[in-house]
Design a protein around this motif. Structure first.
Motif, PDB file in Angstrom:
ATOM      1  N   LEU A   4       0.762  -1.232  -0.054  1.00 24.17           N
ATOM      2  CA  LEU A   4      -0.041  -0.027  -0.209  1.00 24.17           C
ATOM      3  C   LEU A   4       0.897   1.219   0.000  1.00 24.17           C
ATOM      4  O   LEU A   4       1.909   1.272   1.072  1.00 24.17           O
ATOM      5  N   GLU A   6       0.377   5.302  -0.023  1.00 30.75           N
ATOM      6  CA  GLU A   6      -0.490   6.710   0.359  1.00 30.75           C
ATOM      7  C   GLU A   6       0.277   7.817  -0.542  1.00 30.75           C
ATOM      8  O   GLU A   6       1.605   7.827  -0.749  1.00 30.75           O
ATOM      9  N   SER A  21      -4.798   9.395  -1.574  1.00 29.57           N
ATOM     10  CA  SER A  21      -4.927   8.020  -2.328  1.00 29.57           C
ATOM     11  C   SER A  21      -4.100   7.055  -1.757  1.00 29.57           C
ATOM     12  O   SER A  21      -2.910   7.426  -1.199  1.00 29.57           O
ATOM     13  N   CYS A  22      -4.601   5.849  -2.067  1.00 33.52           N
ATOM     14  CA  CYS A  22      -3.979   4.455  -1.171  1.00 33.52           C
ATOM     15  C   CYS A  22      -3.972   3.537  -2.501  1.00 33.52           C
ATOM     16  O   CYS A  22      -4.704   3.107  -2.942  1.00 33.52           O
ATOM     17  N   TRP A  36      -8.731   4.179   6.740  1.00 31.85           N
ATOM     18  CA  TRP A  36      -7.779   5.320   6.823  1.00 31.85           C
ATOM     19  C   TRP A  36      -7.618   5.504   8.431  1.00 31.85           C
ATOM     20  O   TRP A  36      -8.583   5.673   9.097  1.00 31.85           O
ATOM     21  N   THR A  77      -7.461   1.075  -5.832  1.00 35.06           N
ATOM     22  CA  THR A  77      -7.015   2.419  -5.062  1.00 35.06           C
ATOM     23  C   THR A  77      -8.350   2.621  -4.267  1.00 35.06           C
ATOM     24  O   THR A  77      -9.454   2.367  -4.469  1.00 35.06           O
ATOM     25  N   TYR A  79      -9.714   6.239  -1.552  1.00 36.84           N
ATOM     26  CA  TYR A  79      -9.312   7.384  -1.632  1.00 36.84           C
ATOM     27  C   TYR A  79      -9.899   8.056  -0.431  1.00 36.84           C
ATOM     28  O   TYR A  79     -10.632   7.582   0.200  1.00 36.84           O
ATOM     29  N   TYR A  94      -2.337   6.827   7.582  1.00 35.23           N
ATOM     30  CA  TYR A  94      -2.214   5.970   7.034  1.00 35.23           C
ATOM     31  C   TYR A  94      -3.207   4.822   6.323  1.00 35.23           C
ATOM     32  O   TYR A  94      -4.388   5.017   6.985  1.00 35.23           O
ATOM     33  N   CYS A  95      -2.924   4.085   5.319  1.00 32.84           N
ATOM     34  CA  CYS A  95      -3.810   3.246   4.782  1.00 32.84           C
ATOM     35  C   CYS A  95      -3.655   1.841   4.977  1.00 32.84           C
ATOM     36  O   CYS A  95      -2.317   1.559   5.236  1.00 32.84           O
ATOM     37  N   TRP A 112      -0.420  -2.477   6.150  1.00 30.59           N
ATOM     38  CA  TRP A 112      -0.320  -1.035   6.300  1.00 30.59           C
ATOM     39  C   TRP A 112       0.730  -0.421   5.036  1.00 30.59           C
ATOM     40  O   TRP A 112       1.781  -0.991   4.768  1.00 30.59           O
ATOM     41  N   GLY A 113       0.433   0.895   4.933  1.00 31.69           N
ATOM     42  CA  GLY A 113       1.017   1.785   4.151  1.00 31.69           C
ATOM     43  C   GLY A 113       2.296   2.519   5.149  1.00 31.69           C
ATOM     44  O   GLY A 113       2.017   2.231   6.233  1.00 31.69           O
ATOM     45  N   THR A 116       1.153   9.146   4.905  1.00 29.69           N
ATOM     46  CA  THR A 116       1.504  10.397   4.163  1.00 29.69           C
ATOM     47  C   THR A 116       1.264  11.557   5.172  1.00 29.69           C
ATOM     48  O   THR A 116       0.254  11.566   5.817  1.00 29.69           O
TER      49      THR A 116
END
Length: 122
Positions: A4, A6, A21-22, A36, A77, A79, A94-95, A112-113, A116
């Motif tokens: 993922l 972000e 965006s993710c 999110w 994706t 959002y 975090y996504c 997890w991302g 951002t």
């Protein structure tokens, strides 16, 4: 494995808008609830919004009416549209992906991302 990433964070004035965006890769997100989360300096990470596999949504009270989560399975994706931003929205966002789940439980997320940063100035 699901990766993922972000994007879309940045500096914005209070009252402004951002869209996060993710982008997912590795597997399709159709079997994942997506969430999110955010973590502000000195605070614990918290759920902001989640979207289930069927498109049902859940929001933290603090963002209801201002944020909108959506997903485009064709683009793999997710959002987060953020409007009427406030300084207290400043955080790393975090996504996360929850296999076969709702995407609402932090301890239930499988991937997890890296996050951002969103900074809202007053």
């Amino acid at each position: 494995q699901v990766q993922l990433v972000e994007s879309g964070g940045g500096l914005v004035q209070a009252g402004g808008s951002l869209r996060l965006s993710c982008a997912a890769s590795g597997r399709t997100i159709t079997m994942y609830g997506m969430g999110w989360f955010r973590q502000a300096p000195g605070k614990e990470r918290e759920l902001v919004a989640a979207i289930s596999r069927s498109g049902g949504t859940h929001y933290a009270d603090s963002v209801k009416g201002r944020f909108t989560i959506s997903r485009d399975n064709a683009k793999n994706t997710v959002y987060l549209q953020m409007n009427s931003l406030k300084p207290e929205d400043t955080a790393v966002y975090y996504c996360a992906a929850d296999h076969l789940g709702s995407g609402t439980r932090e301890d239930g997320m499988d991937y997890w991302g890296k996050g951002t940063l969103v900074t809202v100035s007053s």
